[in-house]
Scaffold this active site. Sequence first.
Site, PDB file in Angstrom:
ATOM      1  CB  CYS A 164      -1.089  -0.057   1.421  1.00  0.00           C
ATOM      2  SG  CYS A 164      -0.167   0.163   2.788  1.00  0.00           S
ATOM      3  CB  ALA A 165       0.105   4.792   0.217  1.00  0.00           C
TER       4      ALA A 165
END
Length: 110
Positions: free
Chosen positions: A7-8
């Site tokens: 994810c980020a």
Amino acid sequence: MRIVLCCAGGLSTTMLMNSMKDTVHNSAKLNDADFDFIAIPIDILQSEADNCDVLVLGPQVAHKLDAVKPIIEPRKIPYVIVDQETYGKMDGATVMKQALIARRKADLKK
């Protein structure tokens, strides 16, 4: 099987990873010892790619798929992009199923 979740920042994906671990642990067919999970920020994928059997991308990094493909395609790593609804529910069972299917399809292509 090593499943890498991206994810980020690696934080929200840790919750999804834990849900996937619970799915494996509570399954009559799956064995905890057969799976290794890691949640990472997408920016360090290159360093984890050699030890990856399936890549799971969170919906917040789906737009980076074009940058990810040069990393995973030479290694023939299958990937799953988690849709926003499944991610929002932290539905580890659905994502686990998708990851297993992606790995199976990749194995059949060999």
